[in-house]
Design an enzyme around this catalytic site. Structure first.
Site, PDB file in Angstrom:
ATOM      1  N   SER A  23       0.837  -1.210   0.000  1.00  0.00           N
ATOM      2  CA  SER A  23       0.000   0.000   0.000  1.00  0.00           C
ATOM      3  C   SER A  23       0.868   1.255   0.000  1.00  0.00           C
ATOM      4  O   SER A  23       0.476   2.281  -0.568  1.00  0.00           O
ATOM      5  CB  SER A  23      -0.986   0.005   1.174  1.00  0.00           C
ATOM      6  N   ASN A  24       2.041   1.200   0.601  1.00  0.00           N
ATOM      7  CA  ASN A  24       2.943   2.363   0.522  1.00  0.00           C
ATOM      8  C   ASN A  24       3.454   2.553  -0.900  1.00  0.00           C
ATOM      9  O   ASN A  24       3.540   3.676  -1.390  1.00  0.00           O
ATOM     10  CB  ASN A  24       4.104   2.214   1.508  1.00  0.00           C
ATOM     11  N   MET A  52      10.926  -6.618   4.496  1.00  0.00           N
ATOM     12  CA  MET A  52      11.132  -7.203   5.811  1.00  0.00           C
ATOM     13  C   MET A  52      12.464  -7.959   5.953  1.00  0.00           C
ATOM     14  O   MET A  52      12.536  -8.947   6.674  1.00  0.00           O
ATOM     15  CB  MET A  52       9.948  -8.129   6.147  1.00  0.00           C
ATOM     16  N   ARG A  53      13.507  -7.486   5.298  1.00  0.00           N
ATOM     17  CA  ARG A  53      14.843  -8.068   5.452  1.00  0.00           C
ATOM     18  C   ARG A  53      15.804  -6.947   5.846  1.00  0.00           C
ATOM     19  O   ARG A  53      15.597  -5.787   5.450  1.00  0.00           O
ATOM     20  CB  ARG A  53      15.352  -8.707   4.147  1.00  0.00           C
ATOM     21  N   HIS A  80       8.796   3.093   8.781  1.00  0.00           N
ATOM     22  CA  HIS A  80       8.592   2.199   9.917  1.00  0.00           C
ATOM     23  C   HIS A  80       7.340   2.647  10.674  1.00  0.00           C
ATOM     24  O   HIS A  80       7.168   3.841  10.924  1.00  0.00           O
ATOM     25  CB  HIS A  80       9.827   2.235  10.831  1.00  0.00           C
TER      26      HIS A  80
HETATM   27  C1  GAR Z   1       3.986  -0.787   6.706  1.00  0.00           C
HETATM   28  O1  GAR Z   1       3.234  -0.568   7.874  1.00  0.00           O
HETATM   29  C2  GAR Z   1       5.440  -0.470   6.945  1.00  0.00           C
HETATM   30  O2  GAR Z   1       5.654   0.625   7.786  1.00  0.00           O
HETATM   31  C3  GAR Z   1       5.899  -1.732   7.599  1.00  0.00           C
HETATM   32  O3  GAR Z   1       5.292  -2.748   6.860  1.00  0.00           O
HETATM   33  C4  GAR Z   1       4.038  -2.263   6.373  1.00  0.00           C
HETATM   34  C5  GAR Z   1       3.981  -2.502   4.893  1.00  0.00           C
HETATM   35  O4  GAR Z   1       2.720  -2.173   4.393  1.00  0.00           O
HETATM   36  N1  GAR Z   1       7.325  -1.858   7.591  1.00  0.00           N
HETATM   37  C6  GAR Z   1       8.010  -2.382   8.579  1.00  0.00           C
HETATM   38  O5  GAR Z   1       7.499  -2.820   9.588  1.00  0.00           O
HETATM   39  C7  GAR Z   1       9.514  -2.390   8.358  1.00  0.00           C
HETATM   40  N2  GAR Z   1      10.179  -2.608   9.616  1.00  0.00           N
HETATM   41  P1  GAR Z   1       2.469  -2.059   2.839  1.00  0.00           P
HETATM   42  O6  GAR Z   1       3.061  -3.323   2.213  1.00  0.00           O
HETATM   43  O7  GAR Z   1       0.986  -2.002   2.700  1.00  0.00           O
HETATM   44  O8  GAR Z   1       3.158  -0.820   2.366  1.00  0.00           O
END
Ligand code: GAR
Length: 210
Positions: free
Chosen positions: A15-16, A92-93, A111
């Site tokens: 989504s980001n 997530m790596r 984050h």
């Molecule tokens: C988001 O909340 C991002 O901040 C988090 O994963 C999610 C991804 O959402 N990232 C972490 O936790 C990194 N340590 P998305 O795939 O919908 O963008």
């Protein structure tokens, strides 16, 4: 000024990534996503990229003998695609020092917590279970630690009395989309500066006024 050429790394929903793609499509972010790389074959982020006509690469971490080789494969995909900046959008790596050296000061992450509180996974749940009254999200440059690099921007999200970990995470995510795109706009406008600590303390990030 040269257009911001991004390589986005994503492991999940994307989504980001979508917020970035939408801002580019709307003409409010002067950037190009050159490639989306995922370590997860089924990541919906890859479908979002394909739908927007963007090149994708699947590089599953489990197929590599070590992190260095995994990261070298990612770096090669980014290079081939012409990506100059690396955007971690739910990746997530943890990246290796070699990778970070290659893209020095050019890797940014989002984050879902007000760092340095609650680094690592499930940050929103960690914050909720701790009982904080203010949660939020952080965009930062990536260093060799976990969610420990210089902070570029943060947005606070109040925790409501009737929140669950999920409802809180949902409201944080809405702010993530806005904050991430804002930071990329500053990057595109060359408004982000590193301010070195005078006697060895952490560098800080300053945003040049528009
Ligand atoms: C988001 O909340 C991002 O901040 C988090 O994963 C999610 C991804 O959402 N990232 C972490 O936790 C990194 N340590 P998305 O795939 O919908 O963008």
């Amino acid at each position: 000024m040269a257009i911001l050429e991004l390589g986005v790394l994503a492991s999940g929903t994307g989504s980001n990534l979508q917020a970035i793609l939408d801002a580019i499509a709307a003409g409010t972010l002067d950037a190009q996503v050159r490639i989306v790389v995922s370590n997860v074959r089924e990541a919906p982020a890859l479908q979002r990229a394909a739908k927007a006509g963007i090149a994708t690469a699947v590089i599953p971490h489990a197929q590599f003998p070590n992190r260095s080789e995994f990261d070298a494969a990612i770096a090669q995909a980014l290079d081939l695609a012409g990506a100059k900046w690396v955007v971690l959008a739910g990746f997530m790596r943890v990246l290796t020092p070699e990778f970070l050296k290659k893209f020095q000061r050019r890797v940014i992450n989002i984050h879902p917590a007000l760092l340095p509180a609650f680094p690592g996974v499930h940050a929103q749940k960690q914050a909720f279970e701790h009982g904080v009254k203010l949660a939020g999200c952080t965009v930062h440059f990536v260093d060799e630690g976990v969610d420990s690099g210089p902070i570029i921007a943060q947005c606070a999200v109040p925790v409501l009395d009737d929140d669950s970990a999920d409802s809180l995470a949902k409201r944080i995510l809405e702010q993530e989309h806005l904050l991430f795109v804002d930071v990329l706009r500053w990057l595109a406008a060359d408004r982000i500066r590193w301010v070195e600590g005078l006697s060895g303390e952490r560098p800080k990030i300053a945003i040049v006024p528009a």
